[in-house]
Design a protein around this motif. Structure first.
Motif, PDB file in Angstrom:
ATOM      1  N   GLY A   1       0.693  -1.161   0.111  1.00 50.46           N
ATOM      2  CA  GLY A   1       0.401  -0.378  -0.116  1.00 50.46           C
ATOM      3  C   GLY A   1       0.780   1.360  -0.274  1.00 50.46           C
ATOM      4  O   GLY A   1      -0.131   2.028   0.314  1.00 50.46           O
ATOM      5  N   GLN A   2       2.132   0.712  -0.150  1.00 52.55           N
ATOM      6  CA  GLN A   2       2.908   2.394   0.249  1.00 52.55           C
ATOM      7  C   GLN A   2       3.297   3.046  -0.902  1.00 52.55           C
ATOM      8  O   GLN A   2       3.082   2.361  -2.428  1.00 52.55           O
ATOM      9  CB  GLN A   2       3.995   2.238   0.430  1.00 52.55           C
ATOM     10  CG  GLN A   2       4.574   1.625   1.794  1.00 52.55           C
ATOM     11  CD  GLN A   2       3.080   2.885   2.821  1.00 52.55           C
ATOM     12  OE1 GLN A   2       4.185   3.603   2.694  1.00 52.55           O
ATOM     13  NE2 GLN A   2       2.343   2.154   3.613  1.00 52.55           N
ATOM     14  N   MET A   3       3.040   4.223  -1.944  1.00 50.20           N
ATOM     15  CA  MET A   3       3.561   5.091  -2.781  1.00 50.20           C
ATOM     16  C   MET A   3       5.498   4.838  -2.771  1.00 50.20           C
ATOM     17  O   MET A   3       5.900   5.219  -1.919  1.00 50.20           O
ATOM     18  CB  MET A   3       3.662   6.208  -2.577  1.00 50.20           C
ATOM     19  CG  MET A   3       3.865   6.814  -3.539  1.00 50.20           C
ATOM     20  SD  MET A   3       4.430   9.306  -3.614  1.00 50.20           S
ATOM     21  CE  MET A   3       3.014   9.045  -2.560  1.00 50.20           C
TER      22      MET A   3
ATOM     23  N   GLY B   1      -1.895  -2.480  -8.830  1.00 51.36           N
ATOM     24  CA  GLY B   1      -2.039  -2.684  -7.574  1.00 51.36           C
ATOM     25  C   GLY B   1      -1.973  -4.998  -7.566  1.00 51.36           C
ATOM     26  O   GLY B   1      -2.841  -5.273  -8.894  1.00 51.36           O
ATOM     27  N   ASN B   2      -2.289  -5.465  -6.781  1.00 44.66           N
ATOM     28  CA  ASN B   2      -2.710  -6.459  -6.842  1.00 44.66           C
ATOM     29  C   ASN B   2      -4.147  -6.455  -5.600  1.00 44.66           C
ATOM     30  O   ASN B   2      -3.633  -5.850  -4.645  1.00 44.66           O
ATOM     31  CB  ASN B   2      -1.985  -7.319  -6.135  1.00 44.66           C
ATOM     32  CG  ASN B   2      -1.802  -9.178  -6.486  1.00 44.66           C
ATOM     33  OD1 ASN B   2      -3.084  -9.481  -5.792  1.00 44.66           O
ATOM     34  ND2 ASN B   2      -1.454  -9.985  -6.966  1.00 44.66           N
ATOM     35  N   ARG B   3      -4.705  -7.171  -6.124  1.00 42.22           N
ATOM     36  CA  ARG B   3      -6.368  -7.695  -5.591  1.00 42.22           C
ATOM     37  C   ARG B   3      -5.747  -8.185  -4.004  1.00 42.22           C
ATOM     38  O   ARG B   3      -6.709  -8.245  -3.339  1.00 42.22           O
ATOM     39  CB  ARG B   3      -7.478  -7.845  -6.008  1.00 42.22           C
ATOM     40  CG  ARG B   3      -7.930  -6.757  -7.111  1.00 42.22           C
ATOM     41  CD  ARG B   3      -9.294  -7.239  -8.403  1.00 42.22           C
ATOM     42  NE  ARG B   3      -9.403  -6.363  -9.189  1.00 42.22           N
ATOM     43  CZ  ARG B   3      -9.691  -5.297  -9.189  1.00 42.22           C
ATOM     44  NH1 ARG B   3      -9.893  -4.188  -7.646  1.00 42.22           N
ATOM     45  NH2 ARG B   3     -10.165  -4.966  -9.944  1.00 42.22           N
ATOM     46  N   ASN B   4      -4.862  -9.311  -4.321  1.00 35.79           N
ATOM     47  CA  ASN B   4      -4.987  -9.854  -3.074  1.00 35.79           C
ATOM     48  C   ASN B   4      -4.275  -8.734  -1.430  1.00 35.79           C
ATOM     49  O   ASN B   4      -4.774 -10.032  -0.487  1.00 35.79           O
ATOM     50  CB  ASN B   4      -3.835 -10.758  -3.126  1.00 35.79           C
ATOM     51  CG  ASN B   4      -4.081 -12.188  -4.398  1.00 35.79           C
ATOM     52  OD1 ASN B   4      -5.154 -12.733  -4.134  1.00 35.79           O
ATOM     53  ND2 ASN B   4      -3.210 -12.616  -5.215  1.00 35.79           N
ATOM     54  N   TRP B   5      -4.467  -7.701  -1.758  1.00 33.61           N
ATOM     55  CA  TRP B   5      -4.256  -6.766  -0.720  1.00 33.61           C
ATOM     56  C   TRP B   5      -5.169  -6.247  -0.418  1.00 33.61           C
ATOM     57  O   TRP B   5      -4.970  -5.571   0.524  1.00 33.61           O
ATOM     58  CB  TRP B   5      -2.777  -6.182  -1.547  1.00 33.61           C
ATOM     59  CG  TRP B   5      -1.135  -6.025  -2.299  1.00 33.61           C
ATOM     60  CD1 TRP B   5      -0.900  -7.973  -1.543  1.00 33.61           C
ATOM     61  CD2 TRP B   5      -0.176  -5.570  -1.914  1.00 33.61           C
ATOM     62  NE1 TRP B   5       0.376  -7.935  -2.064  1.00 33.61           N
ATOM     63  CE2 TRP B   5       0.375  -6.414  -2.006  1.00 33.61           C
ATOM     64  CE3 TRP B   5      -0.092  -3.864  -2.162  1.00 33.61           C
ATOM     65  CZ2 TRP B   5       1.860  -5.694  -2.875  1.00 33.61           C
ATOM     66  CZ3 TRP B   5       1.131  -3.129  -3.526  1.00 33.61           C
ATOM     67  CH2 TRP B   5       2.160  -5.098  -3.452  1.00 33.61           C
ATOM     68  N   GLY B   6      -6.013  -6.819  -0.731  1.00 34.39           N
ATOM     69  CA  GLY B   6      -7.258  -6.570   0.399  1.00 34.39           C
ATOM     70  C   GLY B   6      -7.889  -4.819   0.440  1.00 34.39           C
ATOM     71  O   GLY B   6      -7.825  -4.174  -1.331  1.00 34.39           O
ATOM     72  N   GLN B   7      -7.900  -4.272   1.343  1.00 31.63           N
ATOM     73  CA  GLN B   7      -7.594  -2.751   0.752  1.00 31.63           C
ATOM     74  C   GLN B   7      -6.854  -1.642   0.578  1.00 31.63           C
ATOM     75  O   GLN B   7      -6.448  -0.694   0.781  1.00 31.63           O
ATOM     76  CB  GLN B   7      -8.134  -2.291   2.140  1.00 31.63           C
ATOM     77  CG  GLN B   7      -7.131  -2.799   4.055  1.00 31.63           C
ATOM     78  CD  GLN B   7      -7.626  -2.092   4.932  1.00 31.63           C
ATOM     79  OE1 GLN B   7      -8.822  -1.954   5.097  1.00 31.63           O
ATOM     80  NE2 GLN B   7      -6.625  -1.855   5.961  1.00 31.63           N
ATOM     81  N   ASN B   8      -5.828  -2.773   0.451  1.00 28.46           N
ATOM     82  CA  ASN B   8      -3.973  -1.975   0.219  1.00 28.46           C
ATOM     83  C   ASN B   8      -4.218  -2.001  -1.000  1.00 28.46           C
ATOM     84  O   ASN B   8      -3.054  -1.800  -1.758  1.00 28.46           O
ATOM     85  CB  ASN B   8      -3.316  -2.496   1.091  1.00 28.46           C
ATOM     86  CG  ASN B   8      -3.111  -2.657   2.025  1.00 28.46           C
ATOM     87  OD1 ASN B   8      -3.268  -1.013   3.114  1.00 28.46           O
ATOM     88  ND2 ASN B   8      -2.246  -3.549   2.762  1.00 28.46           N
ATOM     89  N   PHE B   9      -5.430  -2.228  -2.349  1.00 30.90           N
ATOM     90  CA  PHE B   9      -4.874  -2.961  -3.228  1.00 30.90           C
ATOM     91  C   PHE B   9      -5.162  -0.848  -4.124  1.00 30.90           C
ATOM     92  O   PHE B   9      -5.800   0.229  -3.506  1.00 30.90           O
ATOM     93  CB  PHE B   9      -6.611  -2.992  -3.770  1.00 30.90           C
ATOM     94  CG  PHE B   9      -6.994  -2.977  -5.357  1.00 30.90           C
ATOM     95  CD1 PHE B   9      -5.464  -4.083  -6.489  1.00 30.90           C
ATOM     96  CD2 PHE B   9      -7.487  -2.889  -6.336  1.00 30.90           C
ATOM     97  CE1 PHE B   9      -5.482  -3.603  -7.722  1.00 30.90           C
ATOM     98  CE2 PHE B   9      -7.985  -2.220  -7.220  1.00 30.90           C
ATOM     99  CZ  PHE B   9      -6.967  -3.101  -8.596  1.00 30.90           C
ATOM    100  N   GLY B  10      -3.822  -1.104  -5.413  1.00 32.80           N
ATOM    101  CA  GLY B  10      -4.164   0.318  -5.786  1.00 32.80           C
ATOM    102  C   GLY B  10      -4.060   1.586  -4.648  1.00 32.80           C
ATOM    103  O   GLY B  10      -3.754   3.128  -5.088  1.00 32.80           O
ATOM    104  N   LEU B  11      -3.457   1.430  -3.245  1.00 33.65           N
ATOM    105  CA  LEU B  11      -3.334   1.931  -2.545  1.00 33.65           C
ATOM    106  C   LEU B  11      -2.037   3.390  -2.591  1.00 33.65           C
ATOM    107  O   LEU B  11      -2.802   4.822  -2.291  1.00 33.65           O
ATOM    108  CB  LEU B  11      -3.576   2.019  -1.145  1.00 33.65           C
ATOM    109  CG  LEU B  11      -3.443   2.580  -0.099  1.00 33.65           C
ATOM    110  CD1 LEU B  11      -4.935   3.746   0.186  1.00 33.65           C
ATOM    111  CD2 LEU B  11      -3.105   2.119   1.354  1.00 33.65           C
ATOM    112  N   ALA B  12      -1.675   3.061  -3.940  1.00 38.92           N
ATOM    113  CA  ALA B  12      -0.648   4.031  -4.130  1.00 38.92           C
ATOM    114  C   ALA B  12      -1.217   5.616  -4.685  1.00 38.92           C
ATOM    115  O   ALA B  12      -0.643   6.533  -4.747  1.00 38.92           O
ATOM    116  CB  ALA B  12       0.146   3.771  -4.570  1.00 38.92           C
ATOM    117  N   ALA B  13      -2.289   5.305  -5.329  1.00 38.06           N
ATOM    118  CA  ALA B  13      -3.145   6.330  -5.736  1.00 38.06           C
ATOM    119  C   ALA B  13      -3.809   7.224  -5.110  1.00 38.06           C
ATOM    120  O   ALA B  13      -3.826   8.279  -5.622  1.00 38.06           O
ATOM    121  CB  ALA B  13      -4.203   5.802  -7.009  1.00 38.06           C
TER     122      ALA B  13
END
Length: 135
Positions: free
Chosen positions: A51-53, A75-87
């Motif tokens: 989930g980091q930039m 991102g990777n959907r396996n990361w759950g709520q962290n999916f694409g969190l950099a954006a």
């Protein structure tokens, strides 16, 4: 002409950009340590460390945020709520609309949706407009 600035570590964003530029002819600029955005455009990056930039993206944005209309992240959907969190983090940190999130290197449907978003919602949009937050 639409310009896309992108950061890729594992090749997922690179593959997305290769397909995108082949279809659209848009100009793609790979982020390097010293890249200065000559033209206004959009950012496509990746999410790292759950989930980091990416640091390379942070450095680029610190120097060039005024030239960036929107942010998109893989991102990777396996990361759950962290999916694409950099954006989400880039959007918040630099007051830039979040345009889209896609998994890994994206599908053709993702690419077509991204093209539609950029062409119809934010080509030439004003920085800071939140009307794009549709991701």
């Amino acid at each position: 002409m639409i310009h896309i600035y992108y950061d890729s570590k594992t090749g997922n964003v690179q593959r997305f950009m290769d397909k995108l530029t082949q279809i659209t002819g848009w100009h793609a600029h790979k982020i390097t340590a010293d890249l200065i955005a000559e033209e206004s455009g959009h950012l496509v990056t990746f999410t790292t460390n759950f989930g980091q930039m990416p640091e390379t993206t942070r450095i680029f944005m610190t120097a060039n945020a005024s030239k960036i209309y929107s942010v998109t992240s893989s991102g990777n959907r396996n990361w759950g709520q962290n999916f694409g969190l950099a954006a989400d983090k880039i959007s918040a940190d630099f007051d830039i609309p979040l345009a889209f999130k896609f998994e890994l290197s994206g599908t053709m449907e993702d690419i077509n949706q991204f093209i539609d978003i950029i062409k119809n919602n934010c080509d030439g949009s004003k920085r800071g407009s939140k009307k794009l937050d549709i991701a």
